[in-house]
Design a protein around this motif. Structure first.
Motif, PDB file in Angstrom:
ATOM      1  N   PRO A  11       0.446  -1.551   0.384  1.00 15.38           N
ATOM      2  CA  PRO A  11       0.322   0.108  -0.251  1.00 15.38           C
ATOM      3  C   PRO A  11       1.217   1.358  -0.097  1.00 15.38           C
ATOM      4  O   PRO A  11       1.352   2.094   1.648  1.00 15.38           O
ATOM      5  N   GLY A  12       0.971   1.579  -1.132  1.00 15.84           N
ATOM      6  CA  GLY A  12       1.799   3.018  -1.136  1.00 15.84           C
ATOM      7  C   GLY A  12       0.439   4.312  -0.732  1.00 15.84           C
ATOM      8  O   GLY A  12      -0.872   3.871  -0.439  1.00 15.84           O
ATOM      9  N   SER A  13       0.391   5.284  -1.322  1.00 15.78           N
ATOM     10  CA  SER A  13      -0.528   6.499  -0.876  1.00 15.78           C
ATOM     11  C   SER A  13      -1.968   6.576  -1.667  1.00 15.78           C
ATOM     12  O   SER A  13      -2.783   6.788  -1.035  1.00 15.78           O
ATOM     13  N   MET A  14      -1.654   5.779  -2.685  1.00 18.29           N
ATOM     14  CA  MET A  14      -3.042   5.016  -3.216  1.00 18.29           C
ATOM     15  C   MET A  14      -3.555   4.389  -2.696  1.00 18.29           C
ATOM     16  O   MET A  14      -4.281   3.779  -2.898  1.00 18.29           O
ATOM     17  N   GLY A  15      -2.191   2.685  -3.138  1.00 19.99           N
ATOM     18  CA  GLY A  15      -3.124   2.353  -2.007  1.00 19.99           C
ATOM     19  C   GLY A  15      -4.265   1.769  -1.086  1.00 19.99           C
ATOM     20  O   GLY A  15      -4.784   1.235  -0.615  1.00 19.99           O
ATOM     21  N   ALA A  16      -2.812   2.809   0.048  1.00 18.76           N
ATOM     22  CA  ALA A  16      -3.387   2.952   1.430  1.00 18.76           C
ATOM     23  C   ALA A  16      -4.441   3.697   1.326  1.00 18.76           C
ATOM     24  O   ALA A  16      -6.074   2.903   1.843  1.00 18.76           O
ATOM     25  N   ALA A  17      -5.297   4.516   0.662  1.00 19.94           N
ATOM     26  CA  ALA A  17      -6.483   5.211   0.584  1.00 19.94           C
ATOM     27  C   ALA A  17      -7.503   4.175   0.343  1.00 19.94           C
ATOM     28  O   ALA A  17      -8.563   4.338   0.611  1.00 19.94           O
ATOM     29  N   VAL A  18      -6.842   3.584  -1.085  1.00 21.41           N
ATOM     30  CA  VAL A  18      -7.796   2.883  -1.653  1.00 21.41           C
ATOM     31  C   VAL A  18      -7.973   1.778  -0.493  1.00 21.41           C
ATOM     32  O   VAL A  18      -9.583   1.638  -0.683  1.00 21.41           O
ATOM     33  N   ALA A  19      -7.340   1.150  -0.126  1.00 27.62           N
ATOM     34  CA  ALA A  19      -8.076  -0.063   1.066  1.00 27.62           C
ATOM     35  C   ALA A  19      -8.618   0.563   1.768  1.00 27.62           C
ATOM     36  O   ALA A  19      -9.152  -0.199   2.464  1.00 27.62           O
ATOM     37  N   ALA A  20      -8.303   1.602   2.043  1.00 24.49           N
ATOM     38  CA  ALA A  20      -9.240   2.912   3.347  1.00 24.49           C
ATOM     39  C   ALA A  20     -10.657   1.999   3.260  1.00 24.49           C
ATOM     40  O   ALA A  20     -11.583   1.915   4.140  1.00 24.49           O
ATOM     41  N   SER A  67      -4.125  -5.550  -5.786  1.00 22.19           N
ATOM     42  CA  SER A  67      -2.475  -5.093  -6.743  1.00 22.19           C
ATOM     43  C   SER A  67      -2.333  -3.552  -6.772  1.00 22.19           C
ATOM     44  O   SER A  67      -3.017  -3.565  -8.161  1.00 22.19           O
ATOM     45  N   LEU A  68      -2.121  -2.816  -6.035  1.00 22.49           N
ATOM     46  CA  LEU A  68      -1.294  -1.321  -6.408  1.00 22.49           C
ATOM     47  C   LEU A  68       0.077  -1.116  -5.935  1.00 22.49           C
ATOM     48  O   LEU A  68       0.256  -0.881  -5.131  1.00 22.49           O
ATOM     49  N   CYS A  69       0.751  -0.930  -7.120  1.00 26.06           N
ATOM     50  CA  CYS A  69       2.089  -1.620  -6.909  1.00 26.06           C
ATOM     51  C   CYS A  69       3.156  -0.520  -8.075  1.00 26.06           C
ATOM     52  O   CYS A  69       2.090  -0.502  -9.136  1.00 26.06           O
ATOM     53  N   PRO A  70       4.704  -0.009  -8.081  1.00 29.39           N
ATOM     54  CA  PRO A  70       4.953   0.729  -9.474  1.00 29.39           C
ATOM     55  C   PRO A  70       4.805  -0.472 -10.173  1.00 29.39           C
ATOM     56  O   PRO A  70       5.098  -1.469 -10.450  1.00 29.39           O
ATOM     57  N   GLY A 121      -7.696   9.401 -11.656  1.00 28.89           N
ATOM     58  CA  GLY A 121      -8.079  10.937 -10.132  1.00 28.89           C
ATOM     59  C   GLY A 121      -6.632  10.443  -9.306  1.00 28.89           C
ATOM     60  O   GLY A 121      -6.041   8.955  -9.551  1.00 28.89           O
ATOM     61  N   SER A 122      -7.574  11.772  -8.211  1.00 24.69           N
ATOM     62  CA  SER A 122      -6.586  11.609  -7.093  1.00 24.69           C
ATOM     63  C   SER A 122      -6.113  10.903  -6.046  1.00 24.69           C
ATOM     64  O   SER A 122      -8.050   9.910  -6.026  1.00 24.69           O
ATOM     65  N   PRO A 123      -5.533   9.942  -4.954  1.00 26.54           N
ATOM     66  CA  PRO A 123      -5.811   9.614  -3.993  1.00 26.54           C
ATOM     67  C   PRO A 123      -7.232  10.052  -3.369  1.00 26.54           C
ATOM     68  O   PRO A 123      -7.041  10.702  -3.168  1.00 26.54           O
ATOM     69  N   PRO A 124      -8.184   8.830  -3.007  1.00 27.30           N
ATOM     70  CA  PRO A 124      -9.308   8.776  -2.097  1.00 27.30           C
ATOM     71  C   PRO A 124      -9.320  10.083  -1.505  1.00 27.30           C
ATOM     72  O   PRO A 124     -10.134   9.072   0.031  1.00 27.30           O
TER      73      PRO A 124
END
Length: 279
Positions: A11-20, A67-70, A121-124
């Protein structure tokens, strides 16, 4: 239907916010903290994700894995998941070209069901509402829609063909990210001749011109380490479609000049332009 357990890979900046967001409708959202950075651990804790010690535990307990990674790591990560014989729904949400997405689907079959995903779009966070485009088997995309129902993630299904969501994501990225690179080059050229403010004034008279907001160049520089590989993926997709990829490859090469300022939120426009001018 019972609430599923979801897992988020890296979980990067996008992945962690999506997971939340997924946590709203999930029994739990898991992530593997072993080998991850302090920043990742702090980010996951901030978003209320549940840590597990091993990838095997995450996959054993998860009904859905996102899966959200580089982009470069997407296939290796999927290969690791396939090695554990994961049998749930695998959301391939990385910014990779459709051919790679289809390879991943074949790699994980028949044990897992792969849903192609693309976040636009940007992280939620802070009121932002990105769209998660989905394509793949109808029953699986329906489960992902349910996972994000009522959250800041707007899920939209494009059809049953794996690759459609990836194609839409990269088609948009090809324009949006390359446009920002062109702004940096235009402003850099104008600054060299002392007419950068005049350039901005000219652009501000036109509606929706990225040139009128050059302050975004610094943000582009900080994101270059992610955007460059994404544009390489988009270039591959262009080439696969018989279209010339050179402009996007050049934009990716330009972004590489900013790789040393990864996620630098304090970077100023002048610093970004100075780095761009260095060979």
């Amino acid at each position: 239907m019972d609430q599923p357990t979801a897992g988020i890979l890296h979980p990067g900046s996008m992945g962690a916010a999506v997971a939340a967001c997924a946590a709203t409708n999930a029994a739990a959202v898991l992530w593997c903290e072993t080998g991850r950075s302090t920043a990742s651990i702090e980010r996951a804790a901030h978003f209320g994700l549940t840590p597990v010690a091993t990838m095997a535990e995450l996959l054993d307990r998860s009904d859905i894995v996102i899966s959200l990674c580089p982009p470069a790591a997407a296939e290796d990560l999927a290969r690791d998941v396939a090695g554990h014989r994961f049998a749930g729904v695998y959301v391939e949400a990385n910014a990779i070209n459709p051919v790679r997405t289809q390879r991943i689907a074949a790699l994980l079959a028949p044990a897992a069901t792969v849903v192609d995903g693309g976040v636009v779009g940007s992280p939620p966070v802070g009121g932002r509402t990105p769209t998660l485009y989905l394509s793949g088997p109808a029953d699986a995309t329906a489960r992902i829609e349910a996972l994000f129902a009522g959250t800041a993630i707007q899920a939209a299904v494009l059809g049953t063909e794996v690759g459609k969501a990836s194609a839409l994501k990269l088609s948009y990225a090809a324009f949006q990210k390359t446009s920002r690179v062109l702004v940096a080059l235009a402003v850099g050229m104008a600054r060299e001749h002392g007419v950068d403010q005049e350039l901005i004034e000219v652009a501000s008279k036109r509606t929706d011109s990225y040139l009128s907001e050059p302050q975004y160049v610094a943000k582009t520089a900080a994101r270059a380490w992610r955007w460059g590989p994404e544009l390489e993926e988009a270039a591959d997709a262009l080439a696969a479609a018989g279209l010339p990829p050179e402009m996007l490859r050049a934009a990716a090469s330009t972004l590489a000049r900013w790789n040393d300022v990864k996620d630098d939120s304090e970077l100023r426009l002048t610093d970004a332009l100075d780095r761009l001018a260095q060979p």
